[in-house]
Write an enzyme that holds these catalytic residues in place. Structure first.
Site, PDB file in Angstrom:
ATOM      1  N   ASP A 112      -8.234  -7.208  -0.645  1.00 58.29           N
ATOM      2  CA  ASP A 112      -7.535  -7.347   0.631  1.00 58.29           C
ATOM      3  C   ASP A 112      -8.491  -6.830   1.687  1.00 58.29           C
ATOM      4  O   ASP A 112      -9.335  -5.978   1.402  1.00 58.29           O
ATOM      5  CB  ASP A 112      -6.257  -6.507   0.667  1.00 58.29           C
ATOM      6  CG  ASP A 112      -6.558  -5.050   0.942  1.00 58.29           C
ATOM      7  OD1 ASP A 112      -6.964  -4.340   0.004  1.00 58.29           O
ATOM      8  OD2 ASP A 112      -6.448  -4.619   2.100  1.00 58.29           O
TER       9      ASP A 112
ATOM     10  N   HIS B 188      -7.831 -20.328  10.711  1.00 53.49           N
ATOM     11  CA  HIS B 188      -9.113 -20.737  10.118  1.00 53.49           C
ATOM     12  C   HIS B 188      -9.688 -19.647   9.218  1.00 53.49           C
ATOM     13  O   HIS B 188     -10.083 -19.917   8.084  1.00 53.49           O
ATOM     14  CB  HIS B 188     -10.142 -21.119  11.193  1.00 53.49           C
ATOM     15  CG  HIS B 188     -11.502 -21.254  10.592  1.00 53.49           C
ATOM     16  ND1 HIS B 188     -11.879 -22.366   9.867  1.00 53.49           N
ATOM     17  CD2 HIS B 188     -12.533 -20.363  10.512  1.00 53.49           C
ATOM     18  CE1 HIS B 188     -13.100 -22.173   9.384  1.00 53.49           C
ATOM     19  NE2 HIS B 188     -13.509 -20.968   9.759  1.00 53.49           N
TER      20      HIS B 188
ATOM     21  N   CYS C 264      -9.343 -26.579  11.999  1.00 54.74           N
ATOM     22  CA  CYS C 264     -10.529 -27.450  11.911  1.00 54.74           C
ATOM     23  C   CYS C 264     -10.154 -28.931  11.915  1.00 54.74           C
ATOM     24  O   CYS C 264     -10.945 -29.769  12.343  1.00 54.74           O
ATOM     25  CB  CYS C 264     -11.344 -27.103  10.667  1.00 54.74           C
ATOM     26  SG  CYS C 264     -12.183 -25.526  10.818  1.00 54.74           S
TER      27      CYS C 264
ATOM     28  N   CYS D 297     -14.146 -27.648   6.368  1.00 62.36           N
ATOM     29  CA  CYS D 297     -12.881 -26.902   6.255  1.00 62.36           C
ATOM     30  C   CYS D 297     -11.690 -27.827   6.504  1.00 62.36           C
ATOM     31  O   CYS D 297     -11.714 -28.657   7.414  1.00 62.36           O
ATOM     32  CB  CYS D 297     -12.870 -25.751   7.254  1.00 62.36           C
ATOM     33  SG  CYS D 297     -11.376 -24.766   7.190  1.00 62.36           S
TER      34      CYS D 297
ATOM     35  N   GLY E 212      -0.712   6.417   1.734  1.00 63.92           N
ATOM     36  CA  GLY E 212      -1.596   7.585   1.715  1.00 63.92           C
ATOM     37  C   GLY E 212      -2.682   7.485   2.773  1.00 63.92           C
ATOM     38  O   GLY E 212      -2.902   8.412   3.559  1.00 63.92           O
TER      39      GLY E 212
ATOM     40  N   ASP F  28       0.865  -1.157   0.000  1.00 65.34           N
ATOM     41  CA  ASP F  28       0.000   0.000   0.000  1.00 65.34           C
ATOM     42  C   ASP F  28       0.921   1.232   0.000  1.00 65.34           C
ATOM     43  O   ASP F  28       2.025   1.176   0.516  1.00 65.34           O
ATOM     44  CB  ASP F  28      -0.822  -0.069   1.297  1.00 65.34           C
ATOM     45  CG  ASP F  28      -1.998   0.858   1.262  1.00 65.34           C
ATOM     46  OD1 ASP F  28      -2.052   1.695   0.360  1.00 65.34           O
ATOM     47  OD2 ASP F  28      -2.862   0.732   2.144  1.00 65.34           O
ATOM     48  N   SER F  29       0.479   2.342  -0.592  1.00 60.43           N
ATOM     49  CA  SER F  29       1.379   3.500  -0.727  1.00 60.43           C
ATOM     50  C   SER F  29       1.575   4.268   0.574  1.00 60.43           C
ATOM     51  O   SER F  29       2.512   5.035   0.697  1.00 60.43           O
ATOM     52  CB  SER F  29       0.814   4.459  -1.762  1.00 60.43           C
ATOM     53  OG  SER F  29      -0.357   5.059  -1.242  1.00 60.43           O
TER      54      SER F  29
ATOM     55  N   CYS G 185      -8.551 -26.691   7.128  1.00 63.14           N
ATOM     56  CA  CYS G 185      -7.448 -25.941   7.746  1.00 63.14           C
ATOM     57  C   CYS G 185      -6.901 -26.682   8.967  1.00 63.14           C
ATOM     58  O   CYS G 185      -7.550 -27.578   9.505  1.00 63.14           O
ATOM     59  CB  CYS G 185      -7.900 -24.523   8.117  1.00 63.14           C
ATOM     60  SG  CYS G 185      -8.700 -24.381   9.727  1.00 63.14           S
TER      61      CYS G 185
ATOM     62  N   GLY H 298     -10.833   3.914  -1.207  1.00 61.74           N
ATOM     63  CA  GLY H 298     -11.885   4.688  -0.549  1.00 61.74           C
ATOM     64  C   GLY H 298     -13.254   4.044  -0.552  1.00 61.74           C
ATOM     65  O   GLY H 298     -14.266   4.729  -0.430  1.00 61.74           O
TER      66      GLY H 298
HETATM   67 ZN   LIG Z   1     -10.978 -24.198   9.372  1.00 62.90          ZN
END
Ligand SMILES: [Zn+2]
Length: 371
Positions: free
Chosen positions: A268, A337, A311, A306, A95, A92-93, A308, A218
């Site tokens: 993001d 997660h 999980c 899930c 600003g 990110d700049s 991950c 913005g």
């Molecule tokens: Zn998960």
């Protein structure tokens, strides 16, 4: 060195799937990028990020310029080696942070002067300086310095900020071209508050400059959802079709679906990481608040589908206990997660576009919601 190729375009919407090539490898789009403001995605290691399927992360120019600063980063030839993340990084700049975090931010002919929020020291961030800093951070994708408007903003206030942002974009572009850092991409940022006509002008003027990609800044600053989508819908079609389009700082899973439909490629947001630390877990059923009593003895993981680390290994009851006990592991497991959910949610959107099943994906997403 940077390039972008669209592989599949949806027939019913503007959704598309593509691949960006960067100096640190490819990034498949649409993509969700975890936020690592200070050179760290809070509470998780690069290995954990990679295990979540993360392709690219964010770093922040304002913060990293102030601390640790150039001398330290130079010793590591950039941010990648310093933080041990060898995949692509977008910076990110700065600003947004200058206007929201720093003290006494004042726009001058050169750029914006401000005082550090850390020690009060005086600094000047100009478009040229923003490119220089992102140069030594060695970001794969750099962002132009911009002025973000708060919500609500008057027409004149939003117009002024969009004009300054455009002037800074031209100066950033010139600084980038003369820097010799051709391996780094530079994205222009559309501003204009929630005024569609200002957004259109901003997008058209930016499109005349040959940036590597384009972003909408913005958005998601407190406006109602329909205004956010109208604003994005006004600007996105005016940006060059063959370039990646990035919506900054947005948003919830449902927002990502709507924005992909409008042709957005990159996202993001601090939502997965910040909410993880506040005890909120994103799942296909909806958002789980881990403190709720109903999970006190629940042996199930947050999301049965899930895959991950959290999980696969932990129950809601244990995660609730950790969080209520303020154990550090709670933040880490919750973050793993949530990042896995967001990164793979957008990855599944990509697969649905590639298979021509995006509309079905969208329908199922809303059908699965219970919470
Ligand atoms: Zn998960």
């Amino acid at each position: 060195m940077f390039s972008f190729e669209i592989i599949q375009q949806s027939s019913a919407t503007h959704a598309r799937a593509g691949v960006m090539q960067t100096a640190h490898g490819p990034v498949e789009t649409p993509v969700f990028m975890p936020v690592g403001t200070l050179g760290s995605v809070k509470s998780v290691t690069p290995e954990e990020l990679a295990a979540c399927g993360t392709q690219i992360i964010l770093g922040n120019t304002y913060h990293l310029y102030l601390r640790p600063g150039r001398e330290v980063i130079d010793r590591f030839h950039g941010l990648h080696r310093f933080m041990n993340w060898r995949s692509p990084i977008l910076t990110d700049s700065g600003g947004f942070q200058v206007f929201s975090l720093a003290k006494l931010a004042r726009i001058t002919a050169e750029g914006v002067s401000f005082q550090s929020h850390i020690d009060g020291s005086s600094h000047l961030l100009s478009p040229e300086k923003a490119i220089e800093i992102q140069g030594w951070l060695n970001a794969d994708i750099m962002m132009c310095l911009d002025q973000c408007t708060a919500y609500p903003a008057s027409y004149d206030g939003a117009r002024q900020a969009a004009e300054i942002t455009l002037e800074w974009a031209r100066r950033c572009h010139a600084a980038w071209k003369s820097s010799g850092n051709g391996h780094q991409a530079l994205f222009g940022i559309v501003q204009g508050g929630m005024h569609p006509e200002l957004r259109r002008t901003s997008a058209e003027c930016l499109a005349e400059l040959d940036f590597s990609g384009y972003a909408l800044g913005g958005l998601s600053v407190g406006e109602p959802l329909d205004r956010m989508l109208n604003t994005a819908a006004a600007a996105l079609p005016l940006l060059p079709a063959g370039k990646p389009k990035y919506i900054m700082g947005v948003g919830r899973p449902e927002d990502l679906i709507d924005l992909v439909c409008l042709g957005a490629d990159m996202f993001d947001c601090v939502l997965p990481t910040r909410n993880a630390r506040n005890g909120q877990l994103f799942t296909a059923r909806g958002v789980i608040t881990i403190t709720h009593a109903e999970y006190r003895q629940d042996p199930d993981p947050p999301d049965r589908a899930c895959t991950c680390y959290t999980c696969r290994n932990y129950s809601l009851a244990y995660l609730r206990h950790l969080f209520l006990s303020r154990e550090l592991l709670a933040y880490r497991l919750n973050t793993i997660h949530n990042l896995h959910y967001f990164v793979n949610f957008v990855k599944r959107i990509r697969e649905a576009i590639l298979n021509g099943e995006f509309e079905i994906f969208k329908k199922r997403f809303y059908e699965n919601r219970e919470i």
